[in-house]
Design a protein around this motif. Structure first.
Motif, PDB file in Angstrom:
ATOM      1  N   ARG A 101       0.796  -1.224   0.000  1.00  0.00           N
ATOM      2  CA  ARG A 101       0.000   0.000   0.000  1.00  0.00           C
ATOM      3  C   ARG A 101       0.827   1.271   0.000  1.00  0.00           C
ATOM      4  O   ARG A 101       0.360   2.319  -0.401  1.00  0.00           O
ATOM      5  N   SER A 102       2.067   1.212   0.482  1.00  0.00           N
ATOM      6  CA  SER A 102       2.913   2.415   0.512  1.00  0.00           C
ATOM      7  C   SER A 102       4.349   2.017   0.227  1.00  0.00           C
ATOM      8  O   SER A 102       4.730   0.844   0.361  1.00  0.00           O
ATOM      9  N   ARG A 103       5.154   3.010  -0.156  1.00  0.00           N
ATOM     10  CA  ARG A 103       6.562   2.735  -0.413  1.00  0.00           C
ATOM     11  C   ARG A 103       7.251   2.243   0.852  1.00  0.00           C
ATOM     12  O   ARG A 103       8.089   1.331   0.804  1.00  0.00           O
ATOM     13  N   THR A 104       6.910   2.838   1.988  1.00  0.00           N
ATOM     14  CA  THR A 104       7.516   2.411   3.248  1.00  0.00           C
ATOM     15  C   THR A 104       7.191   0.955   3.539  1.00  0.00           C
ATOM     16  O   THR A 104       8.069   0.172   3.943  1.00  0.00           O
ATOM     17  N   MET A 105       5.947   0.569   3.290  1.00  0.00           N
ATOM     18  CA  MET A 105       5.547  -0.818   3.525  1.00  0.00           C
ATOM     19  C   MET A 105       6.280  -1.746   2.558  1.00  0.00           C
ATOM     20  O   MET A 105       6.789  -2.810   2.952  1.00  0.00           O
ATOM     21  N   ARG A 106       6.362  -1.361   1.284  1.00  0.00           N
ATOM     22  CA  ARG A 106       7.047  -2.206   0.296  1.00  0.00           C
ATOM     23  C   ARG A 106       8.518  -2.357   0.636  1.00  0.00           C
ATOM     24  O   ARG A 106       9.100  -3.439   0.506  1.00  0.00           O
ATOM     25  N   ASP A 107       9.139  -1.265   1.068  1.00  0.00           N
ATOM     26  CA  ASP A 107      10.548  -1.328   1.449  1.00  0.00           C
ATOM     27  C   ASP A 107      10.758  -2.246   2.649  1.00  0.00           C
ATOM     28  O   ASP A 107      11.760  -2.970   2.736  1.00  0.00           O
ATOM     29  N   MET A 108       9.820  -2.219   3.559  1.00  0.00           N
ATOM     30  CA  MET A 108       9.952  -2.997   4.784  1.00  0.00           C
ATOM     31  C   MET A 108       9.951  -4.496   4.506  1.00  0.00           C
ATOM     32  O   MET A 108      10.663  -5.269   5.162  1.00  0.00           O
ATOM     33  N   VAL A 109       9.183  -4.946   3.519  1.00  0.00           N
ATOM     34  CA  VAL A 109       9.056  -6.379   3.257  1.00  0.00           C
ATOM     35  C   VAL A 109       9.870  -6.815   2.032  1.00  0.00           C
ATOM     36  O   VAL A 109       9.746  -7.970   1.587  1.00  0.00           O
ATOM     37  N   ARG A 110      10.702  -5.918   1.503  1.00  0.00           N
ATOM     38  CA  ARG A 110      11.501  -6.267   0.325  1.00  0.00           C
ATOM     39  C   ARG A 110      12.456  -7.402   0.651  1.00  0.00           C
ATOM     40  O   ARG A 110      13.157  -7.390   1.659  1.00  0.00           O
ATOM     41  N   GLU A 111      12.508  -8.389  -0.225  1.00  0.00           N
ATOM     42  CA  GLU A 111      13.308  -9.592   0.010  1.00  0.00           C
ATOM     43  C   GLU A 111      14.730  -9.482  -0.526  1.00  0.00           C
ATOM     44  O   GLU A 111      15.640 -10.167  -0.030  1.00  0.00           O
ATOM     45  N   THR A 112      14.947  -8.666  -1.538  1.00  0.00           N
ATOM     46  CA  THR A 112      16.257  -8.565  -2.189  1.00  0.00           C
ATOM     47  C   THR A 112      16.673  -7.115  -2.256  1.00  0.00           C
ATOM     48  O   THR A 112      15.903  -6.265  -2.713  1.00  0.00           O
TER      49      THR A 112
ATOM     50  N   TRP B 137      12.888   4.181 -25.407  1.00  0.00           N
ATOM     51  CA  TRP B 137      11.981   3.049 -25.305  1.00  0.00           C
ATOM     52  C   TRP B 137      11.816   2.548 -23.882  1.00  0.00           C
ATOM     53  O   TRP B 137      10.830   1.874 -23.578  1.00  0.00           O
ATOM     54  N   ILE B 138      12.793   2.790 -23.023  1.00  0.00           N
ATOM     55  CA  ILE B 138      12.740   2.309 -21.640  1.00  0.00           C
ATOM     56  C   ILE B 138      13.260   3.398 -20.708  1.00  0.00           C
ATOM     57  O   ILE B 138      13.940   4.333 -21.139  1.00  0.00           O
ATOM     58  N   ASP B 139      12.935   3.243 -19.442  1.00  0.00           N
ATOM     59  CA  ASP B 139      13.504   4.076 -18.380  1.00  0.00           C
ATOM     60  C   ASP B 139      14.804   3.399 -17.952  1.00  0.00           C
ATOM     61  O   ASP B 139      14.786   2.340 -17.316  1.00  0.00           O
ATOM     62  N   GLU B 140      15.957   3.993 -18.309  1.00  0.00           N
ATOM     63  CA  GLU B 140      17.235   3.320 -18.083  1.00  0.00           C
ATOM     64  C   GLU B 140      17.450   2.955 -16.634  1.00  0.00           C
ATOM     65  O   GLU B 140      17.782   1.798 -16.319  1.00  0.00           O
ATOM     66  N   GLN B 141      17.285   3.900 -15.726  1.00  0.00           N
ATOM     67  CA  GLN B 141      17.583   3.616 -14.321  1.00  0.00           C
ATOM     68  C   GLN B 141      16.688   2.517 -13.781  1.00  0.00           C
ATOM     69  O   GLN B 141      17.152   1.616 -13.066  1.00  0.00           O
ATOM     70  N   ALA B 142      15.403   2.544 -14.139  1.00  0.00           N
ATOM     71  CA  ALA B 142      14.485   1.532 -13.643  1.00  0.00           C
ATOM     72  C   ALA B 142      14.842   0.147 -14.178  1.00  0.00           C
ATOM     73  O   ALA B 142      14.807  -0.853 -13.444  1.00  0.00           O
ATOM     74  N   VAL B 143      15.208   0.080 -15.457  1.00  0.00           N
ATOM     75  CA  VAL B 143      15.552  -1.211 -16.054  1.00  0.00           C
ATOM     76  C   VAL B 143      16.866  -1.745 -15.476  1.00  0.00           C
ATOM     77  O   VAL B 143      17.002  -2.941 -15.218  1.00  0.00           O
ATOM     78  N   VAL B 144      17.831  -0.854 -15.268  1.00  0.00           N
ATOM     79  CA  VAL B 144      19.104  -1.283 -14.676  1.00  0.00           C
ATOM     80  C   VAL B 144      18.863  -1.870 -13.285  1.00  0.00           C
ATOM     81  O   VAL B 144      19.351  -2.960 -12.960  1.00  0.00           O
ATOM     82  N   LEU B 145      18.114  -1.160 -12.478  1.00  0.00           N
ATOM     83  CA  LEU B 145      17.846  -1.655 -11.126  1.00  0.00           C
ATOM     84  C   LEU B 145      17.084  -2.973 -11.152  1.00  0.00           C
ATOM     85  O   LEU B 145      17.381  -3.889 -10.375  1.00  0.00           O
ATOM     86  N   GLU B 146      16.122  -3.083 -12.056  1.00  0.00           N
ATOM     87  CA  GLU B 146      15.342  -4.317 -12.135  1.00  0.00           C
ATOM     88  C   GLU B 146      16.205  -5.490 -12.589  1.00  0.00           C
ATOM     89  O   GLU B 146      16.127  -6.599 -12.035  1.00  0.00           O
ATOM     90  N   SER B 147      17.052  -5.248 -13.588  1.00  0.00           N
ATOM     91  CA  SER B 147      17.883  -6.337 -14.097  1.00  0.00           C
ATOM     92  C   SER B 147      18.896  -6.791 -13.057  1.00  0.00           C
ATOM     93  O   SER B 147      19.121  -7.996 -12.872  1.00  0.00           O
ATOM     94  N   LEU B 148      19.516  -5.855 -12.348  1.00  0.00           N
ATOM     95  CA  LEU B 148      20.501  -6.229 -11.346  1.00  0.00           C
ATOM     96  C   LEU B 148      19.846  -6.879 -10.128  1.00  0.00           C
ATOM     97  O   LEU B 148      20.417  -7.788  -9.513  1.00  0.00           O
ATOM     98  N   THR B 149      18.647  -6.428  -9.785  1.00  0.00           N
ATOM     99  CA  THR B 149      17.917  -7.076  -8.699  1.00  0.00           C
ATOM    100  C   THR B 149      17.597  -8.518  -9.070  1.00  0.00           C
ATOM    101  O   THR B 149      17.672  -9.422  -8.225  1.00  0.00           O
ATOM    102  N   ALA B 150      17.262  -8.752 -10.338  1.00  0.00           N
ATOM    103  CA  ALA B 150      16.987 -10.116 -10.785  1.00  0.00           C
ATOM    104  C   ALA B 150      18.226 -10.991 -10.658  1.00  0.00           C
ATOM    105  O   ALA B 150      18.138 -12.163 -10.251  1.00  0.00           O
ATOM    106  N   ILE B 151      19.386 -10.439 -11.002  1.00  0.00           N
ATOM    107  CA  ILE B 151      20.631 -11.197 -10.901  1.00  0.00           C
ATOM    108  C   ILE B 151      20.925 -11.557  -9.448  1.00  0.00           C
ATOM    109  O   ILE B 151      21.299 -12.687  -9.127  1.00  0.00           O
ATOM    110  N   LYS B 152      20.717 -10.588  -8.572  1.00  0.00           N
ATOM    111  CA  LYS B 152      20.965 -10.881  -7.153  1.00  0.00           C
ATOM    112  C   LYS B 152      19.912 -11.840  -6.600  1.00  0.00           C
ATOM    113  O   LYS B 152      20.230 -12.744  -5.817  1.00  0.00           O
TER     114      LYS B 152
END
Length: 323
Positions: A12-23, A289-304
């Motif tokens: 529901r909120s960024r704070t909540m999402r950050d709190m339960v983030r797994e990676t 075509w893409i948001d570079e920073q968002a895609v970089v973070l998403e791709s590296l999060t996937a790798i981790k």
């Protein structure tokens, strides 16, 4: 009892999402890669056309780039050298006054706590562009091991904190481990390119490192992209021979391999987001075509998330400004 799962409660909120983030991506998870050139031009800084934002750098320009990155929180880096002269025996790789050796000494003199890990391979130093000694068109395995070991010891003597053999010769981890131990470096770790595929994603790197083979390809020593069980055999062999960290390369197209290596071995796992992965993101971003920073973070999060403890990526400098 609820009739269905309400997963949105924890979104529901960024704070909540950050709190339960797994990676979570952290600065210490990222290793930057640099191409240093042997040149008399102190101001040499050549853009790599296929890798926007990356450059071949003189020793002096490398010092400036590293200084900026350290100010932003850089913890570790890898070095690739481009010598002034190449020959059939890659003599520039194990020259005590070679360009990588000088770069190591410069970096450690300025930033003693910065982890410096040179790539150990011969392809940038050979006139034919292959990763070992060539005879009658064949890359010879065992004669190459001695030169790789000499190169690793030379880097250790220059002050390297770790070495990373990327050649894919059989037995090179054992040869390097023995050589380091005998030279008085029993505590210097080896990050092995344990699982390195003969990938089409390496194309831009060949321009950056000036290391394209002059004949044939590297499929007789790099792995077939179709194989996964072989990856575990290669990783097991390197662990047995003394590797301290196991690397999978490339990263994003091989997340299944990263996960298998992570689940099969207790050693730390590294993954290399290679030049082609970098260049595709950059090209798409430059076209809007893409948001570079968002895609970089998403791709590296996937790798981790797949299991990598360490990620080698050309985006490190940019990410350190935002993480």
């Amino acid at each position: 009892m609820p009739e269905f799962h309400r997963g949105r409660r924890l979104r529901r909120s960024r704070t909540m999402r950050d709190m339960v983030r797994e990676t979570e991506l952290r600065p210490q998870d990222l290793m930057m890669l640099y191409f240093v050139v042997e040149t008399d031009d102190e101001n040499f800084e050549k853009p790599i056309s296929s890798m926007p934002g990356q450059h071949q750098l003189s020793l002096q320009k490398l010092e400036q780039r590293v200084a900026q990155a350290v100010d932003n929180g850089l913890r570790s880096l890898m070095l690739f050298g481009i010598p002034a002269q190449k020959d059939e025996h890659a003599s520039g790789a194990y020259d005590d006054n070679g360009i990588v050796q000088r770069a190591i000494r410069m970096i450690k003199a300025n930033w003693p706590d910065l982890l410096v890990c040179p790539d150990v391979c011969l392809c940038e130093y050979t006139s034919h562009g292959h990763c070992g000694i060539v005879q009658d068109g064949d890359v010879l395995n065992d004669p190459t091991l001695e030169l790789l070991a000499r190169t690793a010891v030379s880097y250790a003597e220059a002050g390297a904190d770790m070495v990373a053999p990327s050649d894919m010769m059989d037995g090179r981890v054992l040869a390097i481990r023995d050589a380091l131990d005998n030279a008085g470096f029993p505590n210097l770790p080896i990050m092995s390119y344990a699982v390195k595929y003969a990938s089409a994603f390496y194309g831009p790197f060949r321009e950056a490192a000036e290391s394209a083979p002059q004949f044939g390809d590297r499929k007789t020593y790099q792995m077939d992209p179709a194989n996964s069980r072989e990856a575990l055999r290669e990783a097991a062999a390197d662990v047995f021979e003394g590797a301290d960290i196991l690397m999978v390369k490339p990263a994003l197209p091989y997340l299944d391999i990263v996960r298998q290596v992570r689940d099969s071995f207790d050693a730390p796992v590294a993954a290399y987001q290679v030049s082609g992965e970098y260049s595709m993101i950059k090209a798409a971003a430059q076209n809007g075509w893409i948001d570079e920073q968002a895609v970089v973070l998403e791709s590296l999060t996937a790798i981790k998330r797949a299991g990598a403890d360490l990620i080698l990526t050309y985006f490190t400098e940019d990410l350190l400004k935002t993480l």
